[in-house]
Scaffold this motif. Structure first.
Motif, PDB file in Angstrom:
ATOM      1  N   ALA A  59       0.832  -1.204   0.000  1.00 23.32           N
ATOM      2  CA  ALA A  59       0.000   0.000   0.000  1.00 23.32           C
ATOM      3  C   ALA A  59       0.869   1.258   0.000  1.00 23.32           C
ATOM      4  O   ALA A  59       0.571   2.246  -0.687  1.00 23.32           O
ATOM      5  N   PHE A  60       1.951   1.219   0.757  1.00 26.61           N
ATOM      6  CA  PHE A  60       2.871   2.360   0.841  1.00 26.61           C
ATOM      7  C   PHE A  60       3.560   2.579  -0.513  1.00 26.61           C
ATOM      8  O   PHE A  60       3.690   3.708  -0.992  1.00 26.61           O
ATOM      9  N   ALA A  61       3.996   1.494  -1.140  1.00 31.00           N
ATOM     10  CA  ALA A  61       4.648   1.590  -2.453  1.00 31.00           C
ATOM     11  C   ALA A  61       3.709   2.239  -3.471  1.00 31.00           C
ATOM     12  O   ALA A  61       4.141   3.026  -4.315  1.00 31.00           O
ATOM     13  N   SER A  62       2.434   1.936  -3.352  1.00 33.87           N
ATOM     14  CA  SER A  62       1.432   2.521  -4.252  1.00 33.87           C
ATOM     15  C   SER A  62       1.366   4.039  -4.085  1.00 33.87           C
ATOM     16  O   SER A  62       1.260   4.786  -5.059  1.00 33.87           O
ATOM     17  N   ARG A  63       1.457   4.512  -2.837  1.00 32.08           N
ATOM     18  CA  ARG A  63       1.472   5.966  -2.568  1.00 32.08           C
ATOM     19  C   ARG A  63       2.702   6.615  -3.210  1.00 32.08           C
ATOM     20  O   ARG A  63       2.619   7.667  -3.843  1.00 32.08           O
ATOM     21  N   ILE A  64       3.844   5.981  -3.005  1.00 27.40           N
ATOM     22  CA  ILE A  64       5.107   6.525  -3.530  1.00 27.40           C
ATOM     23  C   ILE A  64       5.068   6.570  -5.056  1.00 27.40           C
ATOM     24  O   ILE A  64       5.484   7.558  -5.673  1.00 27.40           O
ATOM     25  N   ASN A  65       4.550   5.502  -5.674  1.00 32.41           N
ATOM     26  CA  ASN A  65       4.468   5.453  -7.135  1.00 32.41           C
ATOM     27  C   ASN A  65       3.541   6.532  -7.691  1.00 32.41           C
ATOM     28  O   ASN A  65       3.839   7.146  -8.713  1.00 32.41           O
ATOM     29  N   LEU A 101      11.594   7.483  -4.284  1.00 33.69           N
ATOM     30  CA  LEU A 101      11.398   8.536  -5.289  1.00 33.69           C
ATOM     31  C   LEU A 101      12.681   8.776  -6.079  1.00 33.69           C
ATOM     32  O   LEU A 101      12.653   8.931  -7.302  1.00 33.69           O
ATOM     33  N   VAL A 102      13.812   8.797  -5.364  1.00 29.42           N
ATOM     34  CA  VAL A 102      15.107   9.004  -6.036  1.00 29.42           C
ATOM     35  C   VAL A 102      15.366   7.864  -7.029  1.00 29.42           C
ATOM     36  O   VAL A 102      15.827   8.088  -8.145  1.00 29.42           O
ATOM     37  N   LYS A 103      15.015   6.628  -6.643  1.00 27.09           N
ATOM     38  CA  LYS A 103      15.168   5.476  -7.552  1.00 27.09           C
ATOM     39  C   LYS A 103      14.358   5.681  -8.834  1.00 27.09           C
ATOM     40  O   LYS A 103      14.708   5.155  -9.880  1.00 27.09           O
ATOM     41  N   GLN A 104      13.254   6.418  -8.707  1.00 22.48           N
ATOM     42  CA  GLN A 104      12.382   6.641  -9.866  1.00 22.48           C
ATOM     43  C   GLN A 104      12.728   7.938 -10.605  1.00 22.48           C
ATOM     44  O   GLN A 104      11.960   8.403 -11.439  1.00 22.48           O
ATOM     45  N   GLY A 105      13.869   8.531 -10.266  1.00 23.59           N
ATOM     46  CA  GLY A 105      14.355   9.668 -11.025  1.00 23.59           C
ATOM     47  C   GLY A 105      13.963  11.036 -10.492  1.00 23.59           C
ATOM     48  O   GLY A 105      14.170  12.051 -11.157  1.00 23.59           O
TER      49      GLY A 105
END
Length: 195
Positions: A59-65, A101-105
């Motif tokens: 669920a947390f990963a979904s928020r970050i994405n 977030l940093v991993k996603q650029g």
């Protein structure tokens, strides 16, 4: 016999009232989870959730994405990563948001950490103090089941924000919604009865 019939009637009424109440809560949750976030917000507040060691829960990963997607499309928006370090967490929830977030650029320079909060009330209260003074349009990023309560808490604290809903993974739906019904009930009691 009469007493038994009366007990059955009272129980039936309570069940019906309970179902009506849950239906009302589900309506409010649905209302807020279908919103479309405005473009070019000045800031996002990403609310923390459980971290397993250093890995965000589903669920947390979904928020970050959801936050990462928005930040890539709205280059001037900054993000406040909110959440302290709980039991079983090797890093704070805020640090987890930042790393993912940093991993996603997303540039570190756009990320502000609020790493002391332990619940939604504190997420909002502590994050509010980190919002740049010139910022006007803000979004709270959380799972769709949590958005109604999070925005209600923010508005109670004088923060005029809108929501950016993140999907709730199917594995987490029953547990998340059940807990949220109870959390909203506690919020109502605190807001309308206890205060």
């Amino acid at each position: 016999m009469k007493k038994k019939k009366r007990m059955v009637s009272i129980f039936g009424i309570l069940v019906i009232l309970g179902l009506i109440y849950v239906g009302f809560l589900q309506f409010k949750i649905s209302q807020y989870s279908r919103v479309e976030a405005p473009k070019n917000a000045d800031y996002l507040i990403v609310l923390g959730a459980r971290v397993k060691g250093t890995i965000p829960s589903l669920a947390f990963a979904s928020r970050i994405n959801a936050a990462a997607k928005y930040l890539k499309e709205n280059k001037d928006t900054i993000v406040i990563a909110s959440g302290g370090q709980g039991t079983g967490e090797d890093i704070s929830e805020a640090e987890c948001i930042k790393r993912e977030l940093v991993k996603q650029g997303i540039s570190e320079t756009k990320i502000i950490l609020e790493d002391h909060s332990t619940d939604t009330y504190e997420n909002i209260n502590f994050s509010k103090k980190l919002i740049p003074s010139n910022a006007k349009v803000g979004l709270v990023v959380t799972n769709n089941f949590h958005l109604y309560r999070a925005i209600s808490i923010a508005r109670d604290q004088g923060l005029d924000v809108q929501g950016l809903p993140a999907k709730t993974p199917w594995k987490a739906v029953i547990k998340s919604y059940t807990r949220e019904y109870l959390a909203i009930t506690k919020f109502y009691l605190k807001r309308y009865i206890l205060d």
